[in-house]
Design an enzyme around this catalytic site. Structure first.
Site, PDB file in Angstrom:
ATOM      1  N   LYS A  53       0.829  -1.211   0.000  1.00 60.79           N
ATOM      2  CA  LYS A  53       0.000   0.000   0.000  1.00 60.79           C
ATOM      3  C   LYS A  53       0.866   1.264   0.000  1.00 60.79           C
ATOM      4  O   LYS A  53       0.625   2.204  -0.755  1.00 60.79           O
ATOM      5  CB  LYS A  53      -0.934   0.004   1.220  1.00 60.79           C
ATOM      6  CG  LYS A  53      -1.880   1.198   1.287  1.00 60.79           C
ATOM      7  CD  LYS A  53      -2.785   1.095   2.504  1.00 60.79           C
ATOM      8  CE  LYS A  53      -3.687   2.318   2.628  1.00 60.79           C
ATOM      9  NZ  LYS A  53      -4.658   2.424   1.532  1.00 60.79           N
ATOM     10  N   LEU A  57       1.223   4.355  -2.742  1.00 63.14           N
ATOM     11  CA  LEU A  57       1.050   5.760  -2.345  1.00 63.14           C
ATOM     12  C   LEU A  57       2.265   6.596  -2.738  1.00 63.14           C
ATOM     13  O   LEU A  57       2.131   7.740  -3.174  1.00 63.14           O
ATOM     14  CB  LEU A  57       0.811   5.856  -0.840  1.00 63.14           C
ATOM     15  CG  LEU A  57      -0.584   5.462  -0.337  1.00 63.14           C
ATOM     16  CD1 LEU A  57      -0.582   5.340   1.188  1.00 63.14           C
ATOM     17  CD2 LEU A  57      -1.620   6.473  -0.793  1.00 63.14           C
ATOM     18  N   CYS A 162      -1.325  23.084   7.124  1.00 59.93           N
ATOM     19  CA  CYS A 162      -0.851  23.455   5.789  1.00 59.93           C
ATOM     20  C   CYS A 162      -1.182  24.888   5.398  1.00 59.93           C
ATOM     21  O   CYS A 162      -0.554  25.437   4.494  1.00 59.93           O
ATOM     22  CB  CYS A 162      -1.429  22.490   4.752  1.00 59.93           C
ATOM     23  SG  CYS A 162      -0.753  20.820   4.888  1.00 59.93           S
ATOM     24  N   PHE A 213       4.652  13.796   3.395  1.00 59.56           N
ATOM     25  CA  PHE A 213       5.120  14.945   4.168  1.00 59.56           C
ATOM     26  C   PHE A 213       6.640  15.006   4.304  1.00 59.56           C
ATOM     27  O   PHE A 213       7.314  13.981   4.378  1.00 59.56           O
ATOM     28  CB  PHE A 213       4.475  14.959   5.557  1.00 59.56           C
ATOM     29  CG  PHE A 213       3.000  15.257   5.520  1.00 59.56           C
ATOM     30  CD1 PHE A 213       2.550  16.510   5.177  1.00 59.56           C
ATOM     31  CD2 PHE A 213       2.074  14.272   5.806  1.00 59.56           C
ATOM     32  CE1 PHE A 213       1.193  16.795   5.124  1.00 59.56           C
ATOM     33  CE2 PHE A 213       0.710  14.534   5.760  1.00 59.56           C
ATOM     34  CZ  PHE A 213       0.267  15.795   5.426  1.00 59.56           C
ATOM     35  N   ASP A 215      10.122  17.745   5.870  1.00 56.65           N
ATOM     36  CA  ASP A 215      10.542  18.698   6.899  1.00 56.65           C
ATOM     37  C   ASP A 215      11.291  19.870   6.265  1.00 56.65           C
ATOM     38  O   ASP A 215      11.807  19.769   5.152  1.00 56.65           O
ATOM     39  CB  ASP A 215      11.470  18.014   7.904  1.00 56.65           C
ATOM     40  CG  ASP A 215      10.809  16.846   8.624  1.00 56.65           C
ATOM     41  OD1 ASP A 215       9.614  16.592   8.392  1.00 56.65           O
ATOM     42  OD2 ASP A 215      11.503  16.181   9.419  1.00 56.65           O
ATOM     43  N   HIS A 302      -0.495  26.149  -2.343  1.00 58.17           N
ATOM     44  CA  HIS A 302       0.133  25.155  -1.478  1.00 58.17           C
ATOM     45  C   HIS A 302      -0.218  23.764  -1.991  1.00 58.17           C
ATOM     46  O   HIS A 302      -1.403  23.427  -2.102  1.00 58.17           O
ATOM     47  CB  HIS A 302      -0.337  25.295  -0.034  1.00 58.17           C
ATOM     48  CG  HIS A 302       0.058  24.122   0.820  1.00 58.17           C
ATOM     49  ND1 HIS A 302       1.302  24.001   1.376  1.00 58.17           N
ATOM     50  CD2 HIS A 302      -0.619  22.998   1.165  1.00 58.17           C
ATOM     51  CE1 HIS A 302       1.374  22.857   2.046  1.00 58.17           C
ATOM     52  NE2 HIS A 302       0.223  22.231   1.924  1.00 58.17           N
ATOM     53  N   GLY A 305      -1.346  17.986  -1.976  1.00 59.51           N
ATOM     54  CA  GLY A 305      -1.187  16.673  -2.589  1.00 59.51           C
ATOM     55  C   GLY A 305      -1.590  16.775  -4.039  1.00 59.51           C
ATOM     56  O   GLY A 305      -2.247  17.748  -4.443  1.00 59.51           O
ATOM     57  N   ASN A 335       5.061  17.637   0.791  1.00 59.40           N
ATOM     58  CA  ASN A 335       4.216  18.609   1.478  1.00 59.40           C
ATOM     59  C   ASN A 335       4.893  18.922   2.811  1.00 59.40           C
ATOM     60  O   ASN A 335       4.842  18.126   3.739  1.00 59.40           O
ATOM     61  CB  ASN A 335       2.813  18.039   1.696  1.00 59.40           C
ATOM     62  CG  ASN A 335       1.894  18.987   2.459  1.00 59.40           C
ATOM     63  OD1 ASN A 335       2.344  19.976   3.037  1.00 59.40           O
ATOM     64  ND2 ASN A 335       0.609  18.692   2.472  1.00 59.40           N
TER      65      ASN A 335
END
Length: 387
Positions: A53, A57, A162, A213, A215, A302, A305, A335
């Site tokens: 999975k 993704l 976000c 996501f 950093d 922004h 996704g 993101n």
């Protein structure tokens, strides 16, 4: 940026402008193609279904690279972070508080260097993060780390997710326009360690965050009435914020003993698509633009996704290149929550310069947009002063 000299004359009197941008990242670079094996190894998980999975993704997110604070050294020091069900919020905050401060300092220093004026000319700080929690907050540690005057006025925005970067920009705009001569440092800083967890069949939605996501930190200098030595990049004309009633659970985050837990509802991209035209219309009406003018504008969105960007592009009938800056930021950094709008604006400037060098007609008006918990829509009608 030498070719931008002289653009200060274009700024409207009294209107806030973005005068400089800066960014910073942790040292750990993660290639998306190696993420799955590394994540499952670090968390001692061998569930083939979850691994499959996450592999799917990772492909659909369009992310290629990301920077992360998490490292082998941190997991060796804090092995409990990779174990299900242990109370680790103290350990997480010990790591996060230090990491986000360091990244915010580095991004701010890069921004101040690009700005070119003395650090003593900064009068206000707006600090944004959803990755730390402490008193005093990161705004004070940032000010101290930069050596700002104790008289510097500070605002801190926590847990805005976000939309935090554009929220901070809206606040910085208000400060700049209501305090003539002020120069506002906006800094954002985020790390996913606050929500790092091992994979679990009971929390399949966590895998979306693992695949998406990143950093990092971002910074901007905001001020009105630029002086000759300053090179304004964007003028911030009008800023608005709306929330959608009865959507509080669509983006649901909780700070627990195991760190932050997030749930993102599947319908989030569709809700944004259903409401985007009305929201953008409120901003575009200020300059007489209508829904026939979407492709006459730039779009600094922004990138929550790929699904959100695709829905926007389809609903607004945007030309494929209109979301290039957002797609590039997503591909290169993931993101990165509140920081990402800084990376999008940097790429937007690159795209503008490229269009200009090729003698393509470029537009100066555009929208800076982000979507966060609430569901909250943040938007700024802006003018690119470099075209």
């Amino acid at each position: 940026m030498g070719s931008l000299a002289g653009f200060a004359n274009k700024a409207s009197p009294g209107k806030a402008t973005i005068l400089a941008l800066g960014k910073a990242f942790p040292h750990q670079l993660v290639m998306q193609e190696f993420l799955v094996d590394g994540y499952f190894k670090n968390t001692n998980c061998d569930d083939p279904e979850l691994k499959q999975k996450l592999t799917r993704l990772c492909k659909t997110t369009t992310v290629k690279t990301r920077y992360v604070v998490m490292s082998d050294e941190i997991l060796k020091k804090y092995p409990e972070l990779a174990i299900e069900g242990l109370p680790t919020v103290k350990q997480r905050l010990d790591i996060c508080n230090k990491a986000v401060t360091q990244m915010a300092i580095e991004a701010s220093q890069a921004c101040i260097k690009s700005w070119g004026r003395p650090i003593t000319d900064i009068t206000h700080v707006v600090y944004v993060s959803s990755s730390e929690a402490r008193l005093p907050g990161g705004d004070l540690y940032l000010a101290r780390g930069l050596g700002l005057s104790p008289e510097t006025q500070r605002v801190m925005l926590y847990f805005m997710g976000c939309s935090g970067g554009v929220s901070g920009l809206r606040v910085a705009k208000d400060i700049a326009e209501n305090n003539p001569g002020s120069r506002v440092l906006l800094a954002t800083s985020e790390t996913t360690i606050i929500g790092f967890k091992p994979p679990s069949a009971e929390r399949p939605y966590d895998l979306v965050g693992v695949a998406l996501f990143g950093d990092g930190a971002g910074a901007m200098i905001v001020g009105s009435d630029p002086v000759p030595s300053e090179r304004p990049l964007f003028e911030l004309h009008t800023a608005i914020q709306n929330f959608l009633p009865n959507t509080e659970k669509t983006i649901d985050g909780r700070l627990t003993e195991e760190g932050i837990s997030f749930k993102l509802a599947r319908e989030l991209p569709q809700i944004i698509e259903d409401n985007i035209e009305g929201f953008c219309g409120k901003l575009m009406g200020n300059i007489g633009f209508t829904n026939n003018d979407y492709n006459k504008m730039f779009w600094a969105v922004h990138p929550g996704g790929p699904a959100i960007l695709n829905k926007l592009e389809k609903r607004l009938n945007l030309l494929p290149d209109k979301l290039n800056a957002s797609r590039r930021a997503l591909m290169d950094y993931g993101n990165a929550s509140s920081n990402t709008i800084v990376y999008v604006l940097e790429y937007m400037l690159e795209e503008s310069l490229k269009m200009k060098s090729q003698d393509h007609e470029d537009t100066d008006w555009g929208l800076i947009l982000a979507f966060g918990p609430g569901i909250t829509f943040e938007g700024i009608l802006a003018r690119n002063l470099t075209v």
